[in-house]
Design a protein around this motif. Structure first.
Motif, PDB file in Angstrom:
ATOM      1  N   ILE A  38       0.851  -1.187   0.000  1.00 34.52           N
ATOM      2  CA  ILE A  38       0.000   0.000   0.000  1.00 34.52           C
ATOM      3  C   ILE A  38       0.888   1.238   0.000  1.00 34.52           C
ATOM      4  N   TYR A  39       0.645   2.128  -0.977  1.00 34.41           N
ATOM      5  CA  TYR A  39       1.399   3.375  -1.067  1.00 34.41           C
ATOM      6  C   TYR A  39       0.454   4.548  -0.832  1.00 34.41           C
ATOM      7  N   VAL A  40       0.911   5.515  -0.069  1.00 36.44           N
ATOM      8  CA  VAL A  40       0.073   6.640   0.329  1.00 36.44           C
ATOM      9  C   VAL A  40       0.803   7.947   0.077  1.00 36.44           C
ATOM     10  N   ASP A  41       0.065   9.026   0.179  1.00 30.63           N
ATOM     11  CA  ASP A  41       0.664  10.354   0.260  1.00 30.63           C
ATOM     12  C   ASP A  41       0.808  10.691   1.743  1.00 30.63           C
ATOM     13  N   ARG A  42       1.747  11.543   2.081  1.00 28.38           N
ATOM     14  CA  ARG A  42       1.942  11.865   3.493  1.00 28.38           C
ATOM     15  C   ARG A  42       0.706  12.499   4.122  1.00 28.38           C
ATOM     16  N   GLY A  43      -0.112  13.160   3.314  1.00 30.83           N
ATOM     17  CA  GLY A  43      -1.311  13.803   3.839  1.00 30.83           C
ATOM     18  C   GLY A  43      -2.584  12.989   3.678  1.00 30.83           C
ATOM     19  N   THR A  64      -2.799  10.116   9.424  1.00 28.46           N
ATOM     20  CA  THR A  64      -2.240  10.624   8.177  1.00 28.46           C
ATOM     21  C   THR A  64      -1.471   9.496   7.485  1.00 28.46           C
ATOM     22  N   GLY A  65      -1.183   9.700   6.211  1.00 30.99           N
ATOM     23  CA  GLY A  65      -0.397   8.704   5.508  1.00 30.99           C
ATOM     24  C   GLY A  65       0.958   8.490   6.129  1.00 30.99           C
ATOM     25  N   GLU A  66       1.555   9.568   6.614  1.00 29.17           N
ATOM     26  CA  GLU A  66       2.878   9.459   7.246  1.00 29.17           C
ATOM     27  C   GLU A  66       2.815   8.563   8.483  1.00 29.17           C
ATOM     28  N   LYS A  67       1.802   8.759   9.324  1.00 24.16           N
ATOM     29  CA  LYS A  67       1.659   7.951  10.528  1.00 24.16           C
ATOM     30  C   LYS A  67       1.268   6.520  10.176  1.00 24.16           C
ATOM     31  N   LEU A 119       0.327   0.246   8.606  1.00 26.53           N
ATOM     32  CA  LEU A 119      -0.905   0.207   7.814  1.00 26.53           C
ATOM     33  C   LEU A 119      -0.610   0.445   6.339  1.00 26.53           C
ATOM     34  N   ALA A 120       0.512   1.036   6.030  1.00 24.83           N
ATOM     35  CA  ALA A 120       0.946   1.287   4.659  1.00 24.83           C
ATOM     36  C   ALA A 120       2.435   0.993   4.559  1.00 24.83           C
ATOM     37  N   ASP A 121       2.923   0.892   3.317  1.00 20.73           N
ATOM     38  CA  ASP A 121       4.317   0.468   3.113  1.00 20.73           C
ATOM     39  C   ASP A 121       5.251   1.588   2.691  1.00 20.73           C
ATOM     40  N   GLY A 122       4.709   2.633   2.090  1.00 19.67           N
ATOM     41  CA  GLY A 122       5.578   3.699   1.629  1.00 19.67           C
ATOM     42  C   GLY A 122       4.779   4.812   0.974  1.00 19.67           C
ATOM     43  N   PHE A 123       5.529   5.744   0.369  1.00 14.59           N
ATOM     44  CA  PHE A 123       4.901   6.915  -0.244  1.00 14.59           C
ATOM     45  C   PHE A 123       5.039   6.843  -1.761  1.00 14.59           C
ATOM     46  N   GLY A 124       3.979   7.235  -2.446  1.00 15.15           N
ATOM     47  CA  GLY A 124       4.045   7.241  -3.901  1.00 15.15           C
ATOM     48  C   GLY A 124       2.671   7.338  -4.523  1.00 15.15           C
ATOM     49  N   ASP A 125       2.652   7.784  -5.783  1.00  8.26           N
ATOM     50  CA  ASP A 125       1.408   7.856  -6.532  1.00  8.26           C
ATOM     51  C   ASP A 125       1.417   6.795  -7.622  1.00  8.26           C
TER      52      ASP A 125
END
Length: 338
Positions: A179-184, A272-275, A281-287
Motif C-alpha cells: 500500500i502506497y500513500v501520500d503523506r497527507g 495521516t499517511g505518514e503515521k 498500515l501502509a508500506d511507503g509513499f508514492g502515486d
C-alpha cells in the motif's frame, strides 16, 4: 367679409395649393400598387424560408440527440479498453463503496479480472479514494483480490491511496501486496457503525402516538419511532462486533507482521499517511505514476476501470431508487464501514 378669407382657410390654401397636389400625383411611380404587393409577397417568401430553415435545424438537432442515445445504447458495457504492449493496469475505486455506486463489487471485480487476465499486464494498481461503505461490497472485492492474486501469482497488485482510504476502503486495500500513500492521506478507521435517530421524546411532547403492528417480536427492531430496549442494543452490539472482527481478521491477514498493533489500531481511529506507514498500515509513499514507473517498471498505464454508460446509469439509479426506498422504509438504521 366674404371677400377676405379667414386666416385658417388661407393657411389651408398655402399648405395644399392645387398646383403642388397635382405635381405630387404626377410624380408618383406608375403601377405603384403592384410594387407594394411585390414587396409584401417577397417579405412573405423570406419569412417562409426562415421558418423552413429553423424547422430543418430543429429536426437535425433532434436527429443528433437520437443518434447520441442510440450510440450510448449500443455501448451498454461501457468497459472497452484499448491495450497496446506491456503496461501497468489501473483499476479505480472512487467514492462510497455500495451496490448503487460506481464503486460496487460487480464492476470493480470485472475490472480486476480483465486487468489480471491481460497477457501484457506487468502489474495492477488499485487506486482507492474512498471513505468506506458497505461491508458486504468491500468484503466481496477483498476476497476477489485474494482469488486473483492466487490465480496470477506473477502479477503483483499494489494499492495507491488518494485523499482518503478509510474503513471499507482500507478493508479492500489490505488485500494488496503493498500500500502506497501520500503523506497527507487519511488512512485507517478500522471499525463499524450503525446509526439512526430516535424521535420518541419529541413524540411524547407533541402528543404523537406510534402505531406499529408486527408479526414477530423483533420485527420492529431499531424503529426510530419506538423506544430502545436492552435486548435490541445487545443484539446490535453483537452484530457489529462480529462484522468488526471480520474486518480485523482481514487486515491482519493482509498486513501480516508489517502491522504494528496498538490498542488504537482497531478502535476506529484514522491517521495521516505518514503515521500509517509508521503503524504498518501502509508500506511507503508514492502515486500511481511512481508505482508504475519505479516499482512495476511499466510506465505505460492502461485504465481497466469499468465506465458506466448512460443506460446503465439510468437503470441503476431507477432500480436502486425503488429498492432503496423499500429497504429504508423498513430499516432506518444501516451498518456501514465508516
Amino acid at each position: 367679409m366674404a371677400d377676405n378669407p379667414t386666416p385658417e382657410s388661407g393657411e389651408r390654401a398655402e399648405l395644399h395649393p392645387p398646383s403642388t397636389t397635382s405635381a405630387a400625383l404626377s410624380s408618383r411611380e406608375p403601377n405603384w400598387e403592384r410594387a407594394v404587393l411585390e414587396r409584401v409577397a417577397l417579405a412573405a417568401v423570406k419569412e417562409q424560408r426562415a421558418a423552413r430553415r429553423w424547422k430543418i435545424f430543429f429536426r437535425l438537432a433532434f436527429l443528433a440527440v437520437l443518434l447520441f442515445i442510440a450510440f450510448q445504447l449500443m455501448d451498454v458495457s461501457g468497459d472497452k479498453v484499448a491495450v497496446t504492449g506491456r503496461h501497468t493496469a489501473l483499476v479505480t475505486i472512487d467514492g462510497e463503496i455500495a451496490s448503487d455506486t460506481s464503486a460496487n463489487a460487480d464492476d470493480v471485480g470485472t475490472a480486476l479480472r480483465r486487468a489480471f487476465a491481460d497477457t501484457d499486464t506487468a502489474g495492477v494498481v488499485l487506486q482507492i479514494n474512498s471513505p468506506g461503505g458497505s461491508p458486504v461490497q468491500a468484503g466481496m472485492i477483498y476476497r476477489e483480490i485474494h482469488r486473483l492474486r492466487a490465480k496470477y501469482p506473477s502479477t503483483p497488485l499494489y494499492v495507491v491511496v488518494g485523499d482518503i482510504c478509510a474503513s471499507g476502503g482500507y478493508y479492500i486495500a489490505a488485500a494488496g501486496d503493498k500500500i502506497y500513500v501520500d503523506r497527507g492521506s487519511i488512512v485507517g478507521s478500522i471499525g463499524v457503525l450503525m446509526d439512526g435517530f430516535g424521535f420518541t421524546g419529541l413524540m411524547d411532547k407533541l402528543g404523537i402516538q406510534r402505531r406499529l403492528h408486527t408479526s414477530g417480536a423483533n420485527k420492529g427492531f431499531y424503529d426510530p419511532f419506538s423506544p430502545e430496549t436492552p435486548a435490541m442494543n445487545e443484539h446490535a452490539k453483537a452484530m457489529l462486533d462480529q462484522i468488526h472482527q471480520q474486518f480485523i481478521d482481514a487486515v491482519r491477514e493482509g498486513r501480516g507482521k508489517r502491522l504494528h498493533e496498538t490498542p488504537d489500531v482497531f478502535s476506529g481511529l484514522f491517521w495521516t499517511g505518514e503515521k500509517s506507514v509508521e503503524l504498518g498500515l501502509a508500506d511507503g509513499f508514492g502515486d500511481t505514476g511512481h508505482v508504475a514507473r519505479d516499482i512495476i517498471k511499466a510506465p505505460h498505464v492502461v485504465d481497466f476501470t469499468v465506465k458506466e454508460s448512460i443506460p446503465d446509469r439510468i437503470a441503476r439509479k431507477f432500480g436502486t431508487a425503488m429498492g432503496t426506498a423499500a429497504v429504508r422504509s423498513i430499516a432506518a438504521a444501516g451498518v456501514r464501514l465508516h
